[in-house]
Design an enzyme around this catalytic site. Structure first.
Site, short mmCIF file in Angstrom:
data_model
loop_
_atom_site.label_atom_id
_atom_site.label_comp_id
_atom_site.label_asym_id
_atom_site.label_seq_id
_atom_site.Cartn_x
_atom_site.Cartn_y
_atom_site.Cartn_z
N LYS A 66 36.22 -11.40 5.60
CA LYS A 66 37.47 -12.06 5.21
C LYS A 66 37.82 -13.12 6.26
O LYS A 66 37.73 -12.87 7.45
CB LYS A 66 38.58 -11.02 5.10
CG LYS A 66 39.88 -11.55 4.50
CD LYS A 66 40.90 -10.42 4.34
CE LYS A 66 42.18 -10.91 3.67
NZ LYS A 66 43.18 -9.83 3.54
N SER B 173 46.29 -5.18 0.43
CA SER B 173 45.33 -6.29 0.30
C SER B 173 43.85 -5.88 0.36
O SER B 173 42.98 -6.71 0.09
CB SER B 173 45.59 -7.35 1.36
OG SER B 173 46.74 -8.09 1.02
N SER C 69 45.39 -9.69 -1.03
CA SER C 69 44.93 -10.98 -0.57
C SER C 69 43.42 -11.07 -0.40
O SER C 69 42.86 -12.16 -0.36
CB SER C 69 45.59 -11.34 0.76
OG SER C 69 45.16 -10.44 1.77
#
Lengths: 497, 98
Positions: A80, A179, A155
């Site tokens: 990420k 997330s 997210s």
């Protein structure tokens, strides 16, 4: 010939260790897959071809010399874009950090490299991890591999989409309000938010420091456990890092025995707003746990109904303070510095140009909640609710070993549907937020497809802080039972793209 | 509960160091009003006797020995600076003329 992108991480590591394949071949297979399909999915913001191949060559070199390899050596991973990577761009999905090349590695990045894990690139995300759909990325949305017109969650939608489209067998996410877990749920993958403090936050761009937690994402429970073990542990560079042994998560994932385990169904996570097919799959899972020998009871956590409201005061308040560092002075974007404007004017112009609408909303919301005259009613009350939620968990874990619920109330919604309706978007995190507020460990894993739309549904398991191993024990049991019932892993049913 | 006006959004924008555009003010006012209306319910539930929780871990200050360790070089620290001069971050004027 085996398609190397379809293997689990554990299988891949075993094949590399035995010499049946090489880390370079595995890396190339995944880089080829990314080149072939990521234009459609948009899971990656940056692909580090050279870095990945160099890391893979290093693993092959070690093996050739007879050195001992770690349990995930040579396995590719999608990182990420919130963790710093030395020499590789880190944007946090924001224009304010476009082009920033960090001069240092996050502790998590360092641990991945030390484990011989091959970082393929950086994945797309909602800007500063604020969102539940990845639509808030300044670099455009990511598609859900099950249906590219739908959201992959957020997210961490880039990480979940990379897993579900077989671009990587492992990924890293961060979970402030869901997330990791909500993207896992809507893509049919596994995601774990470890106990708060279990994985170092050093080098992880801060959103809400008392809630943020990095964690593993994978296609199987065992793979997630192996990754969990690789990234967890005390870090002197993070003052909120827990100085305690990592729970035996891999051993738990290999056992999968839930006989006699007490499972609590959270009564408050049902009713209005929950999709019928989601509840159907959730009830199936509860029935499955009973068949596997668990003792299932209903528990009530009345304060959980206030968790969403408390979260949307606490997280914005912390973010309004954390994001003050983006001032256009030391790194990142600087706008309007024409020699006539003051530093404060340049900062305001830079932040206006560099932040997207959701980030601005949350900074202003936090600024409002912390302002004098409103502080007690908003931020102060939210902190009290946090105490009540922690007490609800303590009471519940006095009666049961783990709690279960749907991970998110609905399956993946269409891109655009909730994009300019913040309150509707926030509801996606309804069931995941309490574990962040209390600092507990929680997992989402696939429990089938909703009959009405054929999209994946996630089962959430919550364990007390420092009992992360219970997630893996329960997760492995449920995963094995469902895989046997379906005759194959759920992701086999996803489009091949 | 008072509604959020566009003037209030402009004020929040100034406090937040965001040079908001005129067309953003009404849009954010309506959205912030809706969000604040929804989250205000936190004040209904907890009584005076409930202590606040600011953090999930019961941590006090964490200290380390005060020893010199390697850190970034000036070149590394300045590698992404928007502007630099003489091994320092170059910033716009901070103090007024007088």
């Amino acid at each position: 010939m085996t398609d190397l992108t379809r293997l689990t991480a554990a299988e891949t590591a075993a094949k590399i260790a035995s010499g049946e394949t090489s880390a370079v071949e595995v890396a190339k297979a995944h880089l080829d897959r990314i080149a072939a399909i990521d234009e459609k999915v948009h899971a990656f913001l940056h692909v580090d071809t050279e870095g990945a191949l160099a890391a893979a060559r290093a693993v092959d070199g070690k093996r050739a010399k007879g050195e001992k390899l770690g349990p995930l050596a040579g396995v590719p991973l999608a990182l990420k874009d919130i963790f710093t990577t030395e020499g590789v761009p880190t944007t946090v999905g924001s224009k304010i950090l476009e082009g920033w090349i960090p001069p240092y590695d996050a502790t998590l990045t360092r641990k991945l490299k030390d484990a011989g894990i091959v970082i393929l690139g950086k994945t797309n995300m909602d800007e500063f991890a604020m969102g539940s759909s990845t639509e808030n990325s300044a670099y455009g949305p990511t598609g859900n591999p099950w249906d590219l017109t739908r959201i992959p969650g957020g997210s961490g939608g880039g990480s979940s989409a990379a897993l579900a489209s077989f671009q990587a067998p492992l990924a890293i996410g961060t979970d402030t309000g869901g997330s990791i877990r909500q993207p896992a749920a809507v893509t049919g993958t596994v995601g774990v938010k470890p106990t708060y403090g279990a994985v170092s936050r050093y080098g992880m761009v801060a959103f809400s420091s008392s809630l943020d937690q990095g964690g593993p994402c994978a296609r199987t429970v065992l793979d997630a456990a192996l990754l969990h073990e690789a990234i967890a542990g005390h870090d002197p560079l993070d003052s909120t890092s827990i100085d305690a042994p990592v729970p035996p998560v891999v051993e738990a994932a290999r056992s999968g025995d839930v006989r006699g385990l007490r499972v609590g169904v959270v009564k408050e996570f049902a009713g209005e707003g929950y999709q019928a097919g989601v509840m159907e799959r959730f009830n199936d899972s509860v029935e499955m746990l009973r068949e596997l020998g668990a003792e299932v009871v209903e528990v009530s956590c009345p304060s959980f109904t206030y968790a969403l409201a408390a979260y949307y005061l606490i997280a914005p308040s912390e973010c309004s303070s954390n994001l003050a560092r983006f001032d256009g002075l030391r790194y990142g974007l600087r706008t309007g510095d024409d020699g006539t404007r003051s530093a404060e004017e340049v900062t305001s112009l830079t932040r206006e140009a560099g932040f997207g609408p959701e980030v601005k909303r949350r900074i202003m919301l936090g600024t409002y909640a912390l302002s004098s005259g409103y502080y007690d009613a908003y931020y102060g009350s939210a902190q009290k609710v946090r105490t009540l939620i922690t007490r609800d968990f303590e009471r519940a874990f006095g009666e049961v070993d783990v709690l279960v619920s749907p991970t998110t109330p609905t399956t993946a919604f269409p891109i655009g549907e909730r994009a300019d309706d913040p309150m509707a978007m926030y509801l996606a995190d309804l069931c995941t937020i309490p574990a962040n507020l209390a600092g507990n460990a929680a997992m989402s894993l696939p429990c089938g497809l909703a009959p009405e739309d054929g999209l994946p549904v996630g089962l959430q398991i919550i364990a007390p802080a420092l009992a992360d191993d219970r997630l893996y024990r329960v997760g492995a049991a449920v995963e094995a039972a469902f895989t046997a019932r379906w005759g194959h892993p759920l992701l086999e049913e996803a489009p091949t793209l | 509960m008072p509604g959020i006006t566009r003037e209030e959004v402009a004020h929040l924008g100034r406090l937040s160091r965001l040079e908001l555009k005129v067309e953003e003010l009404d849009h954010f006012a309506a959205q912030l009003d809706e969000i604040i209306g929804a989250v205000a319910r936190v004040s209904e539930v907890a009584g005076e006797d409930v202590p606040p929780t600011s953090h999930p871990l019961p941590l006090t200050n964490v200290m380390r020995p005060d020893t010199v360790r390697p850190s970034l070089t000036p070149e590394q620290a300045l590698s992404c600076a928007p502007a630099q001069e003489q091994q320092r971050f170059k910033v716009p004027q901070i103090l007024g003329e007088d």
